[in-house]
Design an enzyme around this catalytic site. Structure first.
Site, PDB file in Angstrom:
ATOM      1  N   ASP A   1      10.793  -1.139  21.798  1.00 51.31           N
ATOM      2  CA  ASP A   1      10.689  -1.590  23.182  1.00 51.31           C
ATOM      3  C   ASP A   1      12.071  -1.906  23.261  1.00 51.31           C
ATOM      4  O   ASP A   1      13.011  -2.346  22.724  1.00 51.31           O
ATOM      5  CB  ASP A   1       9.905  -3.011  23.222  1.00 51.31           C
ATOM      6  CG  ASP A   1       9.246  -3.138  24.510  1.00 51.31           C
ATOM      7  OD1 ASP A   1       8.153  -3.115  24.714  1.00 51.31           O
ATOM      8  OD2 ASP A   1      10.173  -3.512  25.450  1.00 51.31           O
TER       9      ASP A   1
ATOM     10  N   CYS B   1      -5.317  -4.152  34.173  1.00 46.18           N
ATOM     11  CA  CYS B   1      -6.206  -2.846  33.782  1.00 46.18           C
ATOM     12  C   CYS B   1      -7.221  -2.584  35.062  1.00 46.18           C
ATOM     13  O   CYS B   1      -6.839  -1.693  35.775  1.00 46.18           O
ATOM     14  CB  CYS B   1      -6.688  -2.932  32.642  1.00 46.18           C
ATOM     15  SG  CYS B   1      -5.609  -3.270  31.356  1.00 46.18           S
TER      16      CYS B   1
ATOM     17  N   ASN C   1     -13.334   2.179  32.886  1.00 46.04           N
ATOM     18  CA  ASN C   1     -12.747   1.219  33.387  1.00 46.04           C
ATOM     19  C   ASN C   1     -13.483   0.782  34.853  1.00 46.04           C
ATOM     20  O   ASN C   1     -13.801  -0.198  35.575  1.00 46.04           O
ATOM     21  CB  ASN C   1     -11.023   0.974  33.739  1.00 46.04           C
ATOM     22  CG  ASN C   1     -10.668   0.173  32.429  1.00 46.04           C
ATOM     23  OD1 ASN C   1     -11.414  -0.039  31.342  1.00 46.04           O
ATOM     24  ND2 ASN C   1      -9.472   0.046  32.256  1.00 46.04           N
TER      25      ASN C   1
ATOM     26  N   GLY D   1     -19.332 -14.412  39.392  1.00 47.68           N
ATOM     27  CA  GLY D   1     -18.405 -15.389  39.516  1.00 47.68           C
ATOM     28  C   GLY D   1     -17.180 -15.003  40.287  1.00 47.68           C
ATOM     29  O   GLY D   1     -17.179 -14.152  41.313  1.00 47.68           O
TER      30      GLY D   1
ATOM     31  N   LEU E   1     -22.238  -8.567  33.172  1.00 44.28           N
ATOM     32  CA  LEU E   1     -23.055  -8.766  34.528  1.00 44.28           C
ATOM     33  C   LEU E   1     -22.761 -10.586  34.704  1.00 44.28           C
ATOM     34  O   LEU E   1     -23.792 -11.044  35.317  1.00 44.28           O
ATOM     35  CB  LEU E   1     -24.548  -8.462  34.306  1.00 44.28           C
ATOM     36  CG  LEU E   1     -24.895  -7.262  34.561  1.00 44.28           C
ATOM     37  CD1 LEU E   1     -26.571  -6.999  34.423  1.00 44.28           C
ATOM     38  CD2 LEU E   1     -24.472  -6.588  35.910  1.00 44.28           C
TER      39      LEU E   1
ATOM     40  N   GLY F   1     -10.083  -9.390  37.044  1.00 47.76           N
ATOM     41  CA  GLY F   1      -8.228  -9.284  37.524  1.00 47.76           C
ATOM     42  C   GLY F   1      -7.862  -8.678  36.122  1.00 47.76           C
ATOM     43  O   GLY F   1      -8.600  -7.955  35.421  1.00 47.76           O
TER      44      GLY F   1
HETATM   45  C1  UGA Z   1     -10.463  -3.840  30.185  1.00 47.67           C
HETATM   46  C2  UGA Z   1     -11.491  -3.148  29.728  1.00 47.67           C
HETATM   47  O1  UGA Z   1     -12.653  -3.870  29.314  1.00 47.67           O
HETATM   48  C3  UGA Z   1     -11.141  -2.535  28.320  1.00 47.67           C
HETATM   49  O2  UGA Z   1     -12.048  -1.768  27.706  1.00 47.67           O
HETATM   50  C4  UGA Z   1      -9.707  -1.809  28.455  1.00 47.67           C
HETATM   51  O3  UGA Z   1      -9.254  -1.106  27.359  1.00 47.67           O
HETATM   52  C5  UGA Z   1      -8.570  -2.431  29.258  1.00 47.67           C
HETATM   53  O4  UGA Z   1      -9.350  -3.113  30.478  1.00 47.67           O
HETATM   54  C6  UGA Z   1      -7.619  -1.698  29.650  1.00 47.67           C
HETATM   55  O5  UGA Z   1      -7.642  -0.745  30.415  1.00 47.67           O
HETATM   56  O6  UGA Z   1      -6.336  -1.801  28.894  1.00 47.67           O
HETATM   57  P1  UGA Z   1      -9.167  -6.281  29.868  1.00 47.67           P
HETATM   58  O7  UGA Z   1      -8.737  -6.185  31.225  1.00 47.67           O
HETATM   59  O8  UGA Z   1      -8.771  -7.029  28.602  1.00 47.67           O
HETATM   60  O9  UGA Z   1      -9.871  -5.049  29.322  1.00 47.67           O
HETATM   61  O10 UGA Z   1     -10.491  -7.514  30.140  1.00 47.67           O
HETATM   62  P2  UGA Z   1     -12.129  -7.238  30.290  1.00 47.67           P
HETATM   63  O11 UGA Z   1     -12.559  -8.261  29.250  1.00 47.67           O
HETATM   64  O12 UGA Z   1     -12.495  -6.066  30.810  1.00 47.67           O
HETATM   65  O13 UGA Z   1     -12.002  -8.293  31.710  1.00 47.67           O
HETATM   66  C7  UGA Z   1     -11.705  -8.002  32.783  1.00 47.67           C
HETATM   67  C8  UGA Z   1     -11.906  -8.920  33.891  1.00 47.67           C
HETATM   68  O14 UGA Z   1     -13.302  -8.875  34.236  1.00 47.67           O
HETATM   69  C9  UGA Z   1     -11.499 -10.179  33.753  1.00 47.67           C
HETATM   70  O15 UGA Z   1     -11.055 -11.225  34.740  1.00 47.67           O
HETATM   71  C10 UGA Z   1     -13.105 -10.875  33.514  1.00 47.67           C
HETATM   72  O16 UGA Z   1     -13.081 -12.412  33.797  1.00 47.67           O
HETATM   73  C11 UGA Z   1     -13.758 -10.401  34.697  1.00 47.67           C
HETATM   74  N1  UGA Z   1     -15.461 -10.293  34.030  1.00 47.67           N
HETATM   75  C12 UGA Z   1     -15.668  -9.602  32.985  1.00 47.67           C
HETATM   76  C13 UGA Z   1     -16.321 -10.500  35.045  1.00 47.67           C
HETATM   77  O17 UGA Z   1     -15.907 -11.098  36.086  1.00 47.67           O
HETATM   78  N2  UGA Z   1     -17.559 -10.772  34.851  1.00 47.67           N
HETATM   79  C14 UGA Z   1     -18.038 -10.093  33.547  1.00 47.67           C
HETATM   80  O18 UGA Z   1     -19.161 -10.068  33.411  1.00 47.67           O
HETATM   81  C15 UGA Z   1     -17.042  -9.782  32.780  1.00 47.67           C
END
Ligand code: UGA
Length: 437
Positions: free
Chosen positions: A30, A264, A212, A257, A254, A261
Site C-alpha cells: 500500500d 459501497c 449491491n 430506518g 428489510l 451508507g
Molecule cells: C455491502 C454488501 O453487503 C457486501 O456484500 C459488499 O461486498 C460490500 O457492500 C462491498 O461492496 O464491498 P457493507 O457496505 O459492508 O457491505 O454493508 P452492509 O451490511 O451491506 O450495509 C450497508 C448499509 O445498509 C448500512 O448503512 C446498513 O446500516 C444499511 N442497512 C442494512 C439497512 O439500512 N437496513 C438493512 O436491513 C440492512
C-alpha cells in the site's frame, strides 16, 4: 502459493491476511506508510472484529509481509488488486484512477504465467480494457476479474467462508489455466463446498454491482413502505416481519430506518447508473435513482422528526446522537447516514454530542465541527433528545430506566427500529421512530 495484494484497505488487508491464514505466502503493498507500519506490527489500521486476532496469529508465521514498495510483488504468482473506486468528484461515475495506476505499476513486475486478479468494484467493461494493458505490458500473464462480497464488520469470516466465488476469465487455454490457479488459491473454501461460478469479464463485473444494487433496492423498498406507514398509521417493522416470512422475499435487509451508507452501496448504485447511461441503457437502471432518493429522504425525515419532537426549538437544544459509523461493528464513516444527520442537526443550531464506540476519530476528521465522545453516558447526560442512529449492541441494550435518570427529557428517536419500544415507553419515554406510528 505466492500471492501479492495491492491496496490494503478494508478489502485488501483482510484478503491478504486471510490468504496467509489459508497457508499462502503473501506480500501486501500500500502507498500509505502508516497503514503498512500498523500491519507490520500486527495491528489493524481500522476496526474490524476478529481482524487483530487474525493478524496476531500470523505475526510469527512469516507468511504475511507488507511493504510500501510495489516492486516487492515481483516473484509472486498471483497478484490481487484491491484498491478503492470511490465516487468521482462532481459526477456519479466511479473514479478509476487508483485501479488504473495499480494495474499500470503491477504489470511492470509480472512474469509469463502470472495471474493478475481484479477485486475492486469497477464499471462493466473495465476488465476488458485492463486485459489489454496486461497483454501489452506483460505477455503471457492473464487477467481474472474476481469480485468480492465481504461485508464490513464480518470481513474475516466472509473472506474465509464466502457464500460464492466468481471468476471472470478470458476464453481459451489462458482462461482455463487461470481458473486452475485461482482454484488452488481458494482450495480451502472450495473444499468446503462454496459455489464457484466461472463467467466472462462483463458478467463477473456486473454480478458485483447487481448484488449491491439489489441490496440497496431492498433497503429502499422497505424504507418506502416506512413512508407509507408513517402517513397511513402502520408499523413497518411488523410489515417487514410479515412479508419476510415469504421465503421468496426473506426478512434479511428489510430493516427500515435511516437507510444505507458506507463506502459501497451508495457509490456503487450511482456508478452503475453512470455506466449504464454511457452504454445507452440508462433506462434499465433508472430506478436506482429513486432508490438513492428514498434513501436520502430518510435522513431528511430524521432531522424533521427531531425538530418536531423538540417543538421546533432546535437551536441550542442538547441532542445526544448515538452512533457515527455507517453501521455497527465498523469504524467506517464514509457516507454515514448517522454522521449526515449529526451534521444537519448541528447546522440547524442544535447542541450536538455524538457518541460512538469506535468511529470517533474517523468521524472527527470528516466533521471536525461536532463534539464527540466514546462514552455514551457522557453523551446522554443532560440530553433533551436522544437519537439512536447506528445500532451498536451497547446502544440497543441500554437500560431505559437508568438512561432516564441522566437525561434532561425522556425523548428518544429510534433511527434503526432497534430499541425495545415497549420497555422504553414503560420507563416513561416518548418514543418515536421511522416507519412506525
Ligand atoms: C455491502 C454488501 O453487503 C457486501 O456484500 C459488499 O461486498 C460490500 O457492500 C462491498 O461492496 O464491498 P457493507 O457496505 O459492508 O457491505 O454493508 P452492509 O451490511 O451491506 O450495509 C450497508 C448499509 O445498509 C448500512 O448503512 C446498513 O446500516 C444499511 N442497512 C442494512 C439497512 O439500512 N437496513 C438493512 O436491513 C440492512
Amino acid at each position: 502459493m505466492r500471492i501479492s495484494v495491492v491496496g490494503l484497505g478494508y478489502l485488501g488487508a483482510v484478503h491478504a491476511a486471510s490468504m496467509a491464514s489459508l497457508g499462502h505466502d503473501v506480500v501486501g503493498v500500500d502507498v500509505d506508510a502508516a497503514k503498512v507500519e500498523s500491519l507490520r506490527l500486527g495491528k489493524s489500521p481500522f476496526y474490524e472484529p476478529g481482524f487483530d486476532d487474525l493478524l496476531a496469529e500470523l505475526q510469527d508465521s512469516g507468511r504475511l509481509t507488507v511493504s510500501t514498495d510495489l516492486a516487492s510483488v515481483a516473484g509472486c504468482d498471483v497478484h490481487f488488486v484491491c484498491v478503492g473506486t470511490p465516487q468521482s468528484a462532481g459526477s456519479l461515475a466511479a473514479d478509476l484512477r487508483y485501479v488504473d495506476t495499480a494495474f499500470t505499476e503491477v504489470v511492470g513486475h509480472l512474469a509469463p504465467g502470472d495471474v493478475v486478479v481484479g477485486k475492486s468494484t469497477v464499471p462493466v467493461g473495465t476488465a476488458a480494457r485492463l486485459a489489454e494493458v496486461v497483454e501489452a505490458g506483460a505477455p503471457g500473464a492473464t487477467l481474472v476479474w474476481n469480485p468480492e462480497f465481504l461485508r464490513e464488520g464480518h470481513a474475516v469470516d466472509d473472506t474465509l467462508h464466502p457464500d460464492r466465488i466468481v471468476y471472470g476469465v478470458p476464453r481459451g487455454p489462458a482462461g482455463e489455466r487461470a481458473v486452475q490457479v485461482l482454484d488452488a488459491v481458494y482450495a480451502a473454501p472450495l473444499a468446503d463446498g462454496t459455489p464457484r461460478i466461472v463467467a466472462d469479464y462483463p458478467t463477473a463485473e456486473l454480478v458485483k454491482v447487481a448484488a449491491n444494487s439489489f441490496l440497496a433496492t431492498k433497503i429502499s423498498f422497505i424504507n418506502a413502505m416506512a413512508e407509507l406507514c408513517e402517513v397511513a398509521g402502520g408499523d413497518v417493522t411488523q410489515l417487514a416481519d410479515a412479508i419476510g416470512h415469504d421465503a421468496r422475499i426473506g426478512r434479511q435487509f428489510l430493516n427500515a430506518g435511516l437507510g444505507f451508507g458506507g463506502g459501497c452501496l451508495p457509490k456503487d448504485i450511482r456508478a452503475f447508473m453512470a455506466r449504464a447511461d454511457e452504454l445507452g441503457a440508462g433506462e434499465a437502471v433508472a430506478f436506482l435513482g429513486e432508490v438513492d432518493r428514498i434513501n436520502n429522504r430518510r435522513r431528511e425525515r430524521m432531522v424533521e422528526l427531531a425538530a418536531e419532537v423538540l417543538g421546533g426549538a432546535v437551536r441550542g437544544a442538547r441532542v445526544a446522537l448515538l452512533g457515527a459509523a455507517f453501521k455497527p461493528d465498523s469504524d467506517d464513516v464514509r457516507d454515514s447516514p448517522a454522521l449526515d444527520v449529526a451534521v444537519r442537526l448541528s447546522d440547524a443550531g442544535a447542541d450536538v454530542i455524538v457518541a460512538d464506540p469506535q468511529a470517533v476519530e474517523p468521524a472527527r476528521s470528516r466533521a471536525p465541527q461536532l463534539t464527540y465522545t466514546r462514552d455514551v453516558d457522557e453523551a446522554l447526560a443532560g440530553a433533551e433528545l436522544v437519537l439512536l442512529l447506528t445500532e451498536w449492541r451497547e446502544y440497543r441494550e441500554l437500560d431505559p430506566v437508568a438512561v432516564g435518570e441522566v437525561v434532561a427529557r425522556r425523548q428518544v428517536l429510534d433511527g434503526r427500529n432497534a430499541l425495545d419500544r415497549a420497555a422504553w415507553e414503560a420507563a416513561g419515554w416518548t418514543y418515536r421512530s421511522l416507519g412506525r406510528a
